[in-house]
Structure formats: C-alpha cells, structure tokens
Scaffold this motif. Structure first.
Motif, PDB file in Angstrom:
ATOM      1  N   PHE A 148       5.518   7.976   1.784  1.00 13.01           N
ATOM      2  CA  PHE A 148       6.204   9.298   1.550  1.00 13.01           C
ATOM      3  C   PHE A 148       6.195  10.939   1.640  1.00 13.01           C
ATOM      4  CE2 PHE A 148       5.436   5.728  -1.312  1.00 13.01           C
ATOM      5  CZ  PHE A 148       7.050   6.077  -2.050  1.00 13.01           C
ATOM      6  N   ALA A 149       6.300  11.756   1.567  1.00 10.41           N
ATOM      7  CA  ALA A 149       5.742  12.385   2.468  1.00 10.41           C
ATOM      8  C   ALA A 149       5.329  14.157   1.304  1.00 10.41           C
ATOM      9  CB  ALA A 149       7.202  13.336   3.507  1.00 10.41           C
ATOM     10  N   ALA A 150       4.722  14.286   2.122  1.00 16.34           N
ATOM     11  CA  ALA A 150       3.349  16.177   1.260  1.00 16.34           C
ATOM     12  C   ALA A 150       3.637  17.274   2.414  1.00 16.34           C
ATOM     13  CB  ALA A 150       3.022  15.587   0.700  1.00 16.34           C
ATOM     14  N   THR A 151       4.202  18.002   1.797  1.00 12.24           N
ATOM     15  CA  THR A 151       3.123  19.939   2.778  1.00 12.24           C
ATOM     16  C   THR A 151       1.922  19.597   2.279  1.00 12.24           C
ATOM     17  OG1 THR A 151       4.502  21.146   1.591  1.00 12.24           O
ATOM     18  CG2 THR A 151       5.595  19.802   3.422  1.00 12.24           C
ATOM     19  N   ALA A 152       1.650  20.712   2.982  1.00 11.11           N
ATOM     20  CA  ALA A 152      -0.067  21.214   2.270  1.00 11.11           C
ATOM     21  C   ALA A 152      -0.483  22.838   3.375  1.00 11.11           C
ATOM     22  CB  ALA A 152      -1.529  20.236   2.219  1.00 11.11           C
ATOM     23  N   ASP A 153      -1.092  23.235   2.732  1.00  6.99           N
ATOM     24  CA  ASP A 153      -1.310  25.045   3.137  1.00  6.99           C
ATOM     25  C   ASP A 153      -1.677  24.316   4.322  1.00  6.99           C
ATOM     26  OD1 ASP A 153      -2.520  27.110   4.435  1.00  6.99           O
ATOM     27  OD2 ASP A 153      -2.657  27.996   2.529  1.00  6.99           O
ATOM     28  N   SER A 156       3.270   4.361  -9.742  1.00  5.38           N
ATOM     29  CA  SER A 156       3.689   4.421  -8.973  1.00  5.38           C
ATOM     30  C   SER A 156       3.336   4.125  -8.040  1.00  5.38           C
ATOM     31  CB  SER A 156       5.180   5.508  -9.108  1.00  5.38           C
ATOM     32  OG  SER A 156       4.318   6.557  -8.951  1.00  5.38           O
ATOM     33  N   VAL A 157       3.827   3.741  -6.574  1.00  8.64           N
ATOM     34  CA  VAL A 157       3.133   3.105  -5.290  1.00  8.64           C
ATOM     35  C   VAL A 157       2.794   4.643  -4.594  1.00  8.64           C
ATOM     36  CG1 VAL A 157       3.661   3.004  -3.264  1.00  8.64           C
ATOM     37  CG2 VAL A 157       4.824   1.376  -5.417  1.00  8.64           C
ATOM     38  N   ALA A 158       4.354   6.138  -4.902  1.00 12.22           N
ATOM     39  CA  ALA A 158       4.488   7.455  -4.849  1.00 12.22           C
ATOM     40  C   ALA A 158       3.098   7.772  -5.143  1.00 12.22           C
ATOM     41  CB  ALA A 158       5.676   8.042  -5.657  1.00 12.22           C
ATOM     42  N   GLU A 159       2.334   7.470  -6.520  1.00  3.99           N
ATOM     43  CA  GLU A 159       1.465   8.248  -7.116  1.00  3.99           C
ATOM     44  C   GLU A 159       0.217   7.985  -6.636  1.00  3.99           C
ATOM     45  OE1 GLU A 159      -0.943   8.168 -11.074  1.00  3.99           O
ATOM     46  OE2 GLU A 159       1.468   8.530 -11.472  1.00  3.99           O
ATOM     47  N   THR A 182       1.024  -1.231  -0.207  1.00  5.31           N
ATOM     48  CA  THR A 182      -0.283   0.498  -0.205  1.00  5.31           C
ATOM     49  C   THR A 182       1.252   0.946   0.152  1.00  5.31           C
ATOM     50  OG1 THR A 182      -0.392   0.142   2.514  1.00  5.31           O
ATOM     51  CG2 THR A 182      -1.957  -1.028   1.284  1.00  5.31           C
ATOM     52  N   GLY A 183       0.726   2.213  -0.410  1.00 10.89           N
ATOM     53  CA  GLY A 183       0.851   3.206  -0.564  1.00 10.89           C
ATOM     54  C   GLY A 183       0.560   4.983   0.527  1.00 10.89           C
ATOM     55  N   SER A 184       1.358   5.078   1.424  1.00  8.38           N
ATOM     56  CA  SER A 184       1.134   6.020   2.288  1.00  8.38           C
ATOM     57  C   SER A 184       1.208   7.670   2.378  1.00  8.38           C
ATOM     58  CB  SER A 184       0.588   5.660   3.684  1.00  8.38           C
ATOM     59  OG  SER A 184       1.970   5.400   3.960  1.00  8.38           O
ATOM     60  N   CYS A 185       0.913   8.344   2.846  1.00 10.61           N
ATOM     61  CA  CYS A 185       1.207   9.941   3.015  1.00 10.61           C
ATOM     62  C   CYS A 185       1.188  10.781   4.277  1.00 10.61           C
ATOM     63  CB  CYS A 185       1.028  10.761   1.760  1.00 10.61           C
ATOM     64  SG  CYS A 185       1.477  12.259   1.097  1.00 10.61           S
ATOM     65  N   PHE A 186       2.580  10.702   4.439  1.00 10.75           N
ATOM     66  CA  PHE A 186       2.844  12.140   5.818  1.00 10.75           C
ATOM     67  C   PHE A 186       2.147  13.715   5.279  1.00 10.75           C
ATOM     68  CE2 PHE A 186       3.852   7.915   6.874  1.00 10.75           C
ATOM     69  CZ  PHE A 186       3.581   7.505   8.062  1.00 10.75           C
ATOM     70  N   VAL A 187       1.123  13.951   5.670  1.00 11.62           N
ATOM     71  CA  VAL A 187       1.302  15.149   4.972  1.00 11.62           C
ATOM     72  C   VAL A 187       1.516  16.131   6.278  1.00 11.62           C
ATOM     73  CG1 VAL A 187      -0.203  16.859   3.496  1.00 11.62           C
ATOM     74  CG2 VAL A 187      -0.440  14.406   3.743  1.00 11.62           C
ATOM     75  N   PHE A 188       2.746  17.131   6.137  1.00 11.20           N
ATOM     76  CA  PHE A 188       2.677  18.353   7.367  1.00 11.20           C
ATOM     77  C   PHE A 188       2.966  19.420   6.611  1.00 11.20           C
ATOM     78  CE2 PHE A 188       6.213  14.527   7.379  1.00 11.20           C
ATOM     79  CZ  PHE A 188       5.858  14.133   8.179  1.00 11.20           C
ATOM     80  N   ASP A 196      -4.529  19.922  -3.926  1.00 15.22           N
ATOM     81  CA  ASP A 196      -2.878  20.432  -4.515  1.00 15.22           C
ATOM     82  C   ASP A 196      -1.661  20.286  -3.816  1.00 15.22           C
ATOM     83  OD1 ASP A 196      -3.503  22.188  -2.418  1.00 15.22           O
ATOM     84  OD2 ASP A 196      -3.053  23.877  -3.593  1.00 15.22           O
ATOM     85  N   LEU A 197      -1.778  18.654  -2.614  1.00 14.67           N
ATOM     86  CA  LEU A 197      -1.218  18.544  -2.182  1.00 14.67           C
ATOM     87  C   LEU A 197      -0.324  17.207  -3.352  1.00 14.67           C
ATOM     88  CD1 LEU A 197      -2.083  16.269   0.549  1.00 14.67           C
ATOM     89  CD2 LEU A 197      -0.649  14.910  -1.015  1.00 14.67           C
ATOM     90  N   VAL A 198       1.338  17.610  -2.674  1.00 15.92           N
ATOM     91  CA  VAL A 198       1.853  17.784  -4.220  1.00 15.92           C
ATOM     92  C   VAL A 198       3.448  16.742  -3.102  1.00 15.92           C
ATOM     93  CG1 VAL A 198       3.944  17.952  -5.637  1.00 15.92           C
ATOM     94  CG2 VAL A 198       1.511  18.640  -5.961  1.00 15.92           C
ATOM     95  N   LEU A 199       3.524  15.489  -3.637  1.00 11.64           N
ATOM     96  CA  LEU A 199       4.708  15.048  -2.525  1.00 11.64           C
ATOM     97  C   LEU A 199       5.781  15.727  -2.742  1.00 11.64           C
ATOM     98  CD1 LEU A 199       4.987  11.490  -3.707  1.00 11.64           C
ATOM     99  CD2 LEU A 199       3.017  11.843  -1.535  1.00 11.64           C
ATOM    100  N   LEU A 200       7.061  15.823  -1.666  1.00 12.20           N
ATOM    101  CA  LEU A 200       8.473  16.397  -1.450  1.00 12.20           C
ATOM    102  C   LEU A 200       8.655  15.536  -2.267  1.00 12.20           C
ATOM    103  CD1 LEU A 200       8.787  16.870   2.299  1.00 12.20           C
ATOM    104  CD2 LEU A 200       7.789  18.951   0.761  1.00 12.20           C
TER     105      LEU A 200
END
Length: 183
Positions: free
Chosen positions: A128-133, A81-84, A44-50, A98-102
């Motif tokens: 994977f990691a991303a940032t968001a407002d 991809s798993v990142a996608e 599975t793919g996961s995303c930590f959003v900071f 508009d969240l985008v991976l780092l």
C-alpha cells in the motif's frame, strides 16, 4: 473479515499472473494465509511512504535482510485488514504516528522467498502507499538499523531484489491515487 477484505481487494486488481497466484494461495490457505503461525508461507502487509510531492521515499535498512526496503510485516490479530497492518507496521517502524494510507487500494504484490535469519520460507507481500511529512521525527525500530528519506532518483545501492522497478510502479500508482496526472 480480513480474509474477505483481502479477497475483495485482490479481485479489484486487473487480471494478472501475480494476482491470480495470490488469489489461489489465499483461497487455498484461507485464514491461515494471514497468520504468522499459519504455515511457512503467509501474507504480509507493506507500506511505501512518499513525501507529499512524491520526490522522496522513506526506507528502512532491514536488520535481518541487510537491505533498504519499504516498511512492512506480519498481520496481527488486532488488524482489521492487510491495509491496516501495513499502516501499523509503517507507523511502528518509522515512528511517524500520523502516517495515513493514501487509499486501502493495493499498489504492489511481491511474493518473495526468505533465507537466513527468517523463520518463514516465503512472504506474499501486499503493498500500500502513504505520504508523510519529510520533517516529521523518525524513530528507528528494533527491526531496522536505520530509517532515512531518499530522493527518488538517488536510491541507495543496497536494495532488496527488484526494488527499483517495483518502486517506479508503486510511485505511479500512488500518484494516481492522489489525483496527480502522470504525463
């Protein structure tokens, strides 16, 4: 393509028992490892959003698991991809379009057994990691009961097992990907 991409990304990680276990599983299961219907265990793919300052993290309260956790889920056929897949899941589960991976670089590996309301027996989660407002409008998906920002030092009590330690490692890796020197 997603299988080759995952294997390349795993090989780019420093050698570790966890990385080697993932490589073994993915090489053994091949494309089935990336499909929900490929067997009781799959990637599975996961995303930590900071927040951009890395002082807050956006978490969802998982409906089935009944704990706060990062966004994530199964890889779909349209994911390149798993990142996608991780980015798509984070967008779907947070409502932040508009969240985008780092970076497409893996920042976390977490294999966990599943119980209760899950049809799978284990997830080989690739993070994977991303940032968001933090002011972006949040929408709670059907998979969650809530989505909220938390200060890094004030996490909720109901977290998935080992989450606090994983978050510390992921945050350091995400800050490094952003070019922030960690003192």
């Amino acid at each position: 393509m997603p299988l080759a991409n995952l294997l390349t990304s795993l090989m780019a990680l420093p050698e570790s028992e966890s990385r080697d276990a993932y490589l073994h599983f993915v090489n053994l299961a091949e494309n089935a490892a990336l499909r929900r219907d490929g067997g009781p265990q799959h990637v599975t793919g996961s995303c930590f959003v900071f927040s951009p300052e890395f002082d807050r993290v956006l978490l969802c309260f998982h409906r089935k698991g009944q704990f706060w956790v990062q966004f994530g889920g199964h890889i779909e056929s349209e994911d390149a991809s798993v990142a996608e897949a991780a980015q798509r899941e984070a967008r779907e589960e947070s409502g932040i379009d508009d969240l985008v991976l780092l970076s497409p670089a893996i920042v976390d590996l977490d294999r966990h057994d599943l119980h209760g309301g899950f049809s799978c027996t284990a997830h080989w989660d690739v993070g994977f990691a991303a940032t968001a407002d933090p002011d972006a409008e949040i929408v709670v998906s059907d998979e969650s009961e809530d989505v909220r920002w938390f200060p890094i030092n004030e996490l909720p009590v109901q977290l998935s097992a080992g989450f606090s330690e994983r978050l510390k490692r992921v945050r350091r890796a995400a800050m490094s990907l952003s070019g922030i020197r960690i003192g």
